[in-house]
Design an enzyme around this catalytic site. Structure first.
Site, mmCIF file in Angstrom:
data_model
loop_
_atom_site.group_PDB
_atom_site.id
_atom_site.type_symbol
_atom_site.label_atom_id
_atom_site.label_comp_id
_atom_site.label_asym_id
_atom_site.label_seq_id
_atom_site.Cartn_x
_atom_site.Cartn_y
_atom_site.Cartn_z
ATOM 1 N N LEU A 57 35.911 51.132 29.767
ATOM 2 C CA LEU A 57 34.691 50.595 30.398
ATOM 3 C C LEU A 57 34.846 49.087 30.561
ATOM 4 O O LEU A 57 35.279 48.402 29.625
ATOM 5 C CB LEU A 57 33.476 50.927 29.525
ATOM 6 C CG LEU A 57 32.130 50.289 29.876
ATOM 7 C CD1 LEU A 57 30.984 51.208 29.465
ATOM 8 C CD2 LEU A 57 31.947 48.916 29.247
ATOM 9 N N ASP A 89 33.293 45.619 33.410
ATOM 10 C CA ASP A 89 32.096 44.889 33.890
ATOM 11 C C ASP A 89 30.932 45.801 34.290
ATOM 12 O O ASP A 89 31.140 46.793 34.977
ATOM 13 C CB ASP A 89 32.405 44.120 35.184
ATOM 14 C CG ASP A 89 33.656 43.305 35.151
ATOM 15 O OD1 ASP A 89 34.287 43.200 34.097
ATOM 16 O OD2 ASP A 89 34.017 42.775 36.221
ATOM 17 N N GLN A 145 32.603 49.132 35.665
ATOM 18 C CA GLN A 145 34.020 49.319 35.956
ATOM 19 C C GLN A 145 34.544 50.381 34.998
ATOM 20 O O GLN A 145 34.210 50.372 33.805
ATOM 21 C CB GLN A 145 34.773 48.000 35.743
ATOM 22 C CG GLN A 145 34.387 46.932 36.748
ATOM 23 C CD GLN A 145 35.104 47.139 38.080
ATOM 24 O OE1 GLN A 145 36.264 46.813 38.214
ATOM 25 N NE2 GLN A 145 34.408 47.698 39.053
ATOM 26 N N TYR A 204 36.657 47.140 42.736
ATOM 27 C CA TYR A 204 36.312 46.041 41.829
ATOM 28 C C TYR A 204 34.802 45.800 41.807
ATOM 29 O O TYR A 204 34.043 46.427 42.524
ATOM 30 C CB TYR A 204 37.065 44.769 42.262
ATOM 31 C CG TYR A 204 38.456 44.642 41.652
ATOM 32 C CD1 TYR A 204 39.143 45.749 41.177
ATOM 33 C CD2 TYR A 204 39.077 43.407 41.574
ATOM 34 C CE1 TYR A 204 40.413 45.613 40.615
ATOM 35 C CE2 TYR A 204 40.350 43.265 41.017
ATOM 36 C CZ TYR A 204 41.012 44.375 40.541
ATOM 37 O OH TYR A 204 42.256 44.237 39.993
ATOM 38 N N ARG A 235 36.205 37.756 44.941
ATOM 39 C CA ARG A 235 35.646 39.050 44.538
ATOM 40 C C ARG A 235 34.268 38.960 43.869
ATOM 41 O O ARG A 235 33.778 37.879 43.575
ATOM 42 C CB ARG A 235 36.601 39.763 43.587
ATOM 43 C CG ARG A 235 37.048 38.952 42.383
ATOM 44 C CD ARG A 235 38.030 39.765 41.539
ATOM 45 N NE ARG A 235 38.597 38.991 40.448
ATOM 46 C CZ ARG A 235 39.771 38.367 40.496
ATOM 47 N NH1 ARG A 235 40.518 38.420 41.579
ATOM 48 N NH2 ARG A 235 40.204 37.680 39.449
ATOM 49 N N ASP A 236 33.716 40.129 43.609
ATOM 50 C CA ASP A 236 32.488 40.334 42.821
ATOM 51 C C ASP A 236 31.216 39.869 43.533
ATOM 52 O O ASP A 236 30.443 39.051 43.004
ATOM 53 C CB ASP A 236 32.599 39.646 41.439
ATOM 54 C CG ASP A 236 33.917 39.944 40.742
ATOM 55 O OD1 ASP A 236 34.489 41.017 41.005
ATOM 56 O OD2 ASP A 236 34.387 39.097 39.946
#
Ligand code: FRU
Length: 490
Positions: free
Chosen positions: A45, A47, A63, A106, A166-167
């Site tokens: 496991l 984010d 994630q 992601y 990203r993110d």
């Protein structure tokens, strides 16, 4: 039993499912399994992702690497809850199964738009030369599953930035939709870029870049959140590669924040004016926080990771957990985090802590303690101790207003050969009406310490035996200790 992907690779789908079932059962019954922290039933496991409130329920993804405990090919696994305490697994996942996310779905976020749950995440790709490509992908979720758009909404970073891009975290403000994305300049400096979406969410334009006002803070920023709270604007982000100069506890994986004036969205740039960053959590493992703003609340949840040290649960087929959901607020310019009130529904009968007559007692390995300290002496408090092991050691020095936390005895794996960064913390606290209040939540393999109504938080993992259930107070000098504790039952 050790999970090994190499052995699993050649199995048929049915054999893999049988394997998963076996691992899941072993994990579910394991004594290291936690009572009230979110863990994956199997696998790794990472984010928290897509934290949102949709049709009267909370949605939370994370994630996930189903069949391996090391971070690599990530999926999104989803959960839903009516109270943020009892969670059900969602049948739908985001799998890294298209040419735009072939090497990992992601991190990203979710929000409600026109009766649908919208998702925005980063597709990670390694091309034939093994170079990274990063695509920002939109998807929508309904009862039939998650449907990805076939073309990414953002195909590449703007000129001047690397593929460390990203993110996306989306929010809505004054009728418009924005996303903030973590990234890195070609000169290797961390930044976050704000994009504004067209009304149909198909086109995203750069609106502004968030950058520090004097010197660079690290070489790459991950997992940014940008939001208004109690009349201020907060940026929470993970600047990789900062130094002691920027952050007091230079944790390997810092999760930091800055508070500034409200963002106007009118194009005038919002600057990170603070010379020094503060950590969201002054403990050991807290990363990739994600916030949700819904139902008049701002709630934060974080990954209680990452760790350079393999976690003892890995050999049983799972690793990683999320922090408790915490309610955020700003008072006198300071960020406060409190465990969400709903968690008290898990309390067993209240037990009074009477240090004068019973300084040592047994407390369940899933418990909440709320204790007030008054005076000018010192107190040594051990939790999850047993005869040859002091457990988690908390030292309160009221005269000098110093709190020390030492987890060396309950996570010896991180203690070996390290400089203390992974085992000890020391922080200054203010007294309120002459009192220090500590609220401590202990689960089978984690602890979260809230200082003075959430003014500071220190959390981390701990790994000790099931039988380590002693709680001892040792008072030195003039201190009154009052409080109570509850077993946590789910
Ligand atoms: C943070 C992070 C994110 C990325 C994800 C991949 O832990 O590295 O930047 O999207 O994890 O799992």
């Amino acid at each position: 039993m050790v999970l090994d992907n190499h052995l699993l690779r050649d199995l048929t789908v049915t054999e893999k499912e049988q394997w998963d079932e076996k691992v899941k059962q072993i994990a579910a019954q394991h004594s290291l399994r936690q009572v009230f922290h979110i863990e994956a039933p199997i696998g790794f496991l990472g984010d928290p992702n897509g934290f949102s409130f949709f049709q009267g329920e909370w949605y939370l993804f994370h994630q996930w690497i189903p069949r391996k405990t090391k971070k690599k090919m990530v999926y999104w696994r989803g959960l839903t809850s009516k109270d943020l305490v009892h969670w059900k697994s969602l049948p739908m996942t985001i799998d890294p199964d298209t040419k735009f996310d072939s090497h990992g779905a992601y991190s990203g976020s979710a929000w409600v738009n026109q009766g649908q749950l919208e998702i925005f995440y980063t597709g990670n790709v390694r091309n034939q030369e093994n170079e990274r490509e990063a695509y920002q992908i939109r998807a929508t979720m309904d009862e039939n599953g998650i449907k990805k758009e076939t073309t990414p909404a953002i195909m590449q970073p703007p000129a001047g930035y690397t593929m460390n891009f990203r993110d996306p975290k989306v929010w809505q403000y004054a009728g418009k939709t924005y996303a903030i994305i973590g990234t890195q300049t070609k000169d290797k400096a961390g930044r976050a870029i704000i994009y504004e979406a067209s009304t149909d969410l198909k086109t995203w334009q750069v609106k502004e870049v968030l950058q520090p006002f004097d010197h660079d803070l690290g070489y790459m920023w991950e997992c940014p959140n940008f939001f208004e709270l109690d009349g201020s604007q907060v940026l929470i982000f993970c600047p990789q590669g900062t130094t002691q100069k920027d952050l007091e506890y230079h944790t390997l994986f810092p999760n930091a924040f800055v508070i500034g004036p409200k963002w106007s969205g009118d194009g005038s740039e919002w600057e990170l004016k603070q010379p020094k960053l503060a950590l969201v959590d002054e403990g050991f493992e807290c990363y990739a926080s994600q916030i949700v703003q819904a139902a008049g609340r701002t709630i934060i949840i974080s990954w209680m990771g990452p760790s350079k040290t393999p976690l003892p649960t890995e050999e049983f087929g799972w690793s990683g957990c999320l922090s408790l959901p915490r309610e955020l607020s700003i008072k006198d310019g300071k960020l406060y985090q409190k465990p969400i009130q709903e968690l008290t529904s898990l309390f067993g009968t209240a037990q009074i802590i009477d240090v004068e007559h019973s300084p040592s007692f047994q407390a369940s390995s899933a418990s909440q303690f709320k204790v007030a300290f008054k005076g000018n002496g010192q107190v040594l408090w051990n939790i999850r101790a047993e005869k040859d092991n002091p457990g988690l050691v908390i030292k309160v020095d009221l005269k000098n207003q110093i709190l020390e936390v030492d987890r060396q005895a309950v996570f010896p794996q991180v203690a070996e050969g390290k400089d203390g960064r992974d085992t000890q913390r020391r922080l200054h606290f203010e007294l309120t009406d002459g009192i220090l209040e500590l609220e401590i939540w202990i689960d089978h393999t984690s602890f979260e310490i809230f200082v003075n109504q959430g003014r500071s938080v220190l959390s981390g993992r701990l790994f000790t035996t099931e039988t380590a259930q002693n709680c001892n107070f040792k008072v030195d000098g003039n201190v009154t200790v009052t409080g109570e504790w509850h077993e946590i039952v789910k």
